[in-house]
Design a protein around this motif. Structure first.
Motif, short mmCIF file in Angstrom:
data_model
loop_
_atom_site.label_atom_id
_atom_site.label_comp_id
_atom_site.label_asym_id
_atom_site.label_seq_id
_atom_site.Cartn_x
_atom_site.Cartn_y
_atom_site.Cartn_z
N LEU A 418 0.94 -1.27 0.13
CA LEU A 418 0.01 -0.07 -0.04
C LEU A 418 0.68 1.34 -0.05
O LEU A 418 0.42 2.25 -0.54
N SER A 419 1.93 1.06 0.68
CA SER A 419 2.92 2.21 0.56
C SER A 419 3.56 2.32 -0.73
O SER A 419 4.04 3.40 -0.91
N ILE A 420 3.79 1.33 -1.60
CA ILE A 420 4.25 1.24 -2.64
C ILE A 420 3.49 2.14 -3.61
O ILE A 420 4.15 3.14 -4.45
N ARG A 421 2.46 1.65 -3.77
CA ARG A 421 1.25 2.37 -4.76
C ARG A 421 1.29 4.03 -4.88
O ARG A 421 1.38 4.43 -5.88
N PRO A 422 0.89 4.41 -3.60
CA PRO A 422 0.70 5.80 -3.61
C PRO A 422 2.10 6.47 -3.95
O PRO A 422 2.04 7.60 -4.91
N PRO A 423 3.18 6.27 -3.60
CA PRO A 423 4.32 7.04 -4.09
C PRO A 423 4.46 6.84 -5.50
O PRO A 423 4.94 8.11 -6.23
N GLN A 424 4.19 5.68 -6.19
CA GLN A 424 4.30 5.68 -7.65
C GLN A 424 3.10 6.48 -8.30
O GLN A 424 3.47 7.17 -9.11
N ASP A 425 2.21 6.50 -7.74
CA ASP A 425 1.10 7.34 -8.14
C ASP A 425 1.38 8.79 -8.15
O ASP A 425 1.29 9.65 -9.00
N ALA A 426 1.85 9.10 -7.01
CA ALA A 426 2.18 10.53 -6.77
C ALA A 426 3.44 11.10 -8.04
O ALA A 426 3.33 12.13 -8.43
N TYR A 427 3.98 9.94 -8.42
CA TYR A 427 5.15 10.37 -9.70
C TYR A 427 4.35 10.83 -10.85
O TYR A 427 4.70 11.68 -11.50
N VAL B 49 13.50 8.83 2.36
CA VAL B 49 14.94 8.32 1.74
C VAL B 49 14.43 7.85 0.21
O VAL B 49 15.09 7.97 -0.86
N LYS B 50 13.18 7.36 -0.02
CA LYS B 50 13.06 6.70 -1.24
C LYS B 50 12.92 7.77 -2.30
O LYS B 50 13.40 7.83 -3.28
N SER B 51 11.95 8.72 -1.68
CA SER B 51 11.68 9.63 -2.69
C SER B 51 13.01 10.66 -2.87
O SER B 51 13.09 11.18 -4.12
N SER B 52 13.77 10.74 -1.96
CA SER B 52 14.92 11.62 -2.19
C SER B 52 15.99 10.94 -3.18
O SER B 52 16.62 11.50 -4.07
N ALA B 53 15.85 9.47 -2.98
CA ALA B 53 16.52 8.79 -3.94
C ALA B 53 16.40 8.83 -5.29
O ALA B 53 17.18 9.06 -6.39
N ASP B 54 14.98 8.67 -5.64
CA ASP B 54 14.27 8.84 -6.70
C ASP B 54 14.85 10.39 -7.47
O ASP B 54 14.97 10.56 -8.69
#
Lengths: 429, 179
Positions: A418-427, B49-54
């Motif tokens: 669940l945490s993976i999906r939202p950040p990807q959507d955010a991109y 960390v992940k967003s900063s890495a990306d």
């Protein structure tokens, strides 16, 4: 002859792979003899061959043999040119021989990409019978153009030929251009064609300074307009015009309909990229077919992204305040950089860490799996989580078939997903 | 391509990573001014960390590829117009894909091998679009998508390597400090 020297110089750069290429090419020619397309295919092969060789040189982990064999296979019909020299009779057609040779020998990049540069010179001579020398460089030269456009203003005919590329441009762009086997560039609109060329340059070139244009638009816009309007039959010649069109010649025995030509170009481009991707993704050399290949690519990208996730998790667990010791870290990592090229090497020091040795028995079981990268990634994950969270479920999700990636994502029922999906959507937002 | 495997890219990536992490930390400390001692939760930290890495990866790559813009655009500017446009484009892209898919599916059960293969390829291309950042826009054709995928894969690999080395170094320094 200067031509000999320059081509030999170029050949040295590539060493054994160049020799293999030569043998493959001569073997390929013995099977077919298409005199009508000898010169065209020679130019095309030079472009195509330049692309894989440059690409293989520049991409880590690629094998030269692979790229060479791909090029040789693609250009099965070639003139047997001993020592990569054109028949001497052809040389007489081009009034700008000496100028080109001089320019080619002068340019520093000629020896850099090695055989690619050498082939560049030969390919120009191989396009015999064509009045425009610059155009015969076909696929190979397109990427070179904008890199050298400043130098070539005085000699418009040479602009297509004299521009030796940066290796990245050659690697990325020539692959696409070379696959369009009969493309030709008009030398007259070299200046105007700069726009087209720079838009055609590869997106994966690391040469950011020179290629600042938008790479999103490939050569498909120009090809669509040109092939629709100007594609001829196999025997026809293009009339000299001032527009910057990319002319495509239909292959023997194939439909010359404008739509089918454009379609074929598109398909060739896509298949060329698929081949490159095949070299990138580990363990995909035997896979044929678009569907399976795409599947593998998706798997690989997802596994890499998950690796990033877990590494960031690891980093955040190790230092609770996100303060990294700048000087210490930078010095240590810079010391280690030259020695580390692949993930496997980077992983072995990690194995010595006491934290991992506890989970060694677990690693042995997990390591019985399949591909290289998911294996490494599984180890990392198990090392971090220690099987506490969803270590048992992760291998299942990895080993399961990814025929529908959405289903795979749904089958990963941890909170982390669940945490993976939202950040990807955010991109994408 | 020699970009991601050279030292320069890795160094740039490292610097960006450290800088962005510092920024993240300052950002959180500003927000948690009331509770100074409260550290971020594990989840938040991981996200940071992940967003900063990306972002570091995309910034180190330069504005050369489409996926870099896709990553950097929402992170850098809170431009609402851009976001709305992206959403609109995405919806249009989804609608178009849905209609094409339904139109093809209305065959009436005639599924030859070739059609099945084409359907699979199409589905997986859509899946690839979802995975690659910036692939969701409708303006990306298949050839561009494959090129973006290539670029992204290479840089992702480099990013993973750098992150792993950083975490190793931090672990080693942490354990040495404890001992």
């Amino acid at each position: 002859m200067d031509m000999n020297e320059s081509s030999e110089k170029g050949m040295e750069g590539n060493g054994s792979s160049g020799v293999e290429w030569q043998s493959q090419f001569s073997g390929g020619f013995s099977t077919q003899q298409h005199h009508a397309h000898m010169m065209d295919s020679f130019a095309a092969a030079s472009g195509m061959w330049a692309a894989p060789s440059a690409a293989s040189q520049n991409m880590s982990g690629l094998s030269d043999v692979n790229g060479m064999s791909a090029a040789a296979r693609g250009a099965g019909f070639l003139a047997p040119v001993p020592g990569f020299l054109p028949p001497p009779g052809l040389g007489a057609h081009f009034p700008v021989d000496s100028g080109f040779i001089e320019r080619a020998a002068r340019s520093s990049c000629f020896v850099g990409p090695g055989a690619g540069g050498g082939m560049m010179g030969v390919g120009g001579f191989g396009g015999g019978g064509d009045q425009h020398m610059g155009s015969t460089f076909g696929g190979g030269s397109d990427g070179y153009l904008d890199h050298r456009r400043k130098d070539d203003k005085a000699e418009p005919e040479l602009a297509g030929s004299g521009g030796v590329p940066s290796s990245e441009a050659a690697g990325g762009d020539c692959s696409s251009k070379g696959s369009d086997s009969k493309k030709r560039r008009r030398p007259s609109e070299v200046m105007g064609g700069d726009q087209v060329q720079s838009s055609n340059v590869a997106a994966d070139s690391a040469n950011e300074s020179t290629h600042s244009k938008d790479r999103g638009e490939e050569s498909s816009p120009p090809t669509a307009t040109t092939t629709g309007g100007r594609s001829k039959g196999k025997g026809a010649k293009e009339e000299s015009e001032k527009e910057d069109y990319i002319h495509v010649r239909a292959r023997r025995g194939q439909a010359t309909n404008s739509h089918s030509l454009a379609e074929r170009l598109r398909r060739e481009k896509i298949s060329e990229r698929m081949k490159l991707l095949q070299d990138l993704v580990p363990g995909c050399s035997k896979v044929t077919g678009k569907a399976v290949m795409l599947d593998e690519i998706i798997n690989y990208v997802q596994s890499l992204q998950r690796q990033v996730e877990f590494l960031s998790m690891k980093l955040s667990t190790v230092n609770p305040r996100l303060d990294l010791n700048l000087e210490g870290l930078l010095s240590k990592d810079l010391l280690r950089f030259p020695g580390v090229s692949s993930s496997s090497i980077g992983f072995s020091p990690e194995m010595m860490h006491p934290q991992l040795q506890l989970s060694q028995p677990g690693l042995m079981q997990g390591g019985a799996g399949a591909m290289g990268n998911p294996d490494v990634f599984r180890r990392i994950m198990q090392a971090q989580l220690g099987g506490a969270k969803d270590g048992s479920q992760m291998p299942h999700a990895l080993n399961g078939s990814f025929s529908d990636h959405v289903a795979a994502q749904m089958a990963y029922p941890s909170s982390q997903d669940l945490s993976i999906r939202p950040p990807q959507d955010a991109y994408q937002m | 391509m020699q970009g991601p495997s050279t030292k320069s890219f890795r160094q740039a990536f490292l610097e960006n990573l450290l800088v962005s992490l510092q920024l993240q930390q300052e950002h959180t400390s500003k927000h948690d001014s009331s509770s100074v001692g409260a550290a971020m939760s594990l989840h938040e930290r991981k996200l940071a960390v992940k967003s900063s890495a990306d972002v570091a990866m995309a910034a180190a790559r330069g504005a050369g590829a489409r996926w870099t813009r896709a990553i950097l655009a929402p992170a850098s500017s809170a431009c609402k117009v851009q976001r709305c446009r992206r959403i609109v484009i995405r919806c249009r892209g989804r609608k178009r894909s849905l209609t094409t898919r339904s139109a093809r599916a209305g065959d009436g059960g005639t599924s030859s091998g070739g059609e099945i293969a084409r359907r699979l390829v199409r589905r997986r291309t859509m899946a690839l679009r979802e995975v690659i950042p910036g692939g969701r826009d409708a303006a990306v054709d298949e050839a561009t998508l494959l090129r973006e995928a290539m670029d992204y894969v290479v840089h992702l690999r480099a990013q993973v390597d750098v992150l792993r080395q950083v975490s190793e170094a931090v672990q080693r320094s942490g354990s040495s400090i404890l001992q």
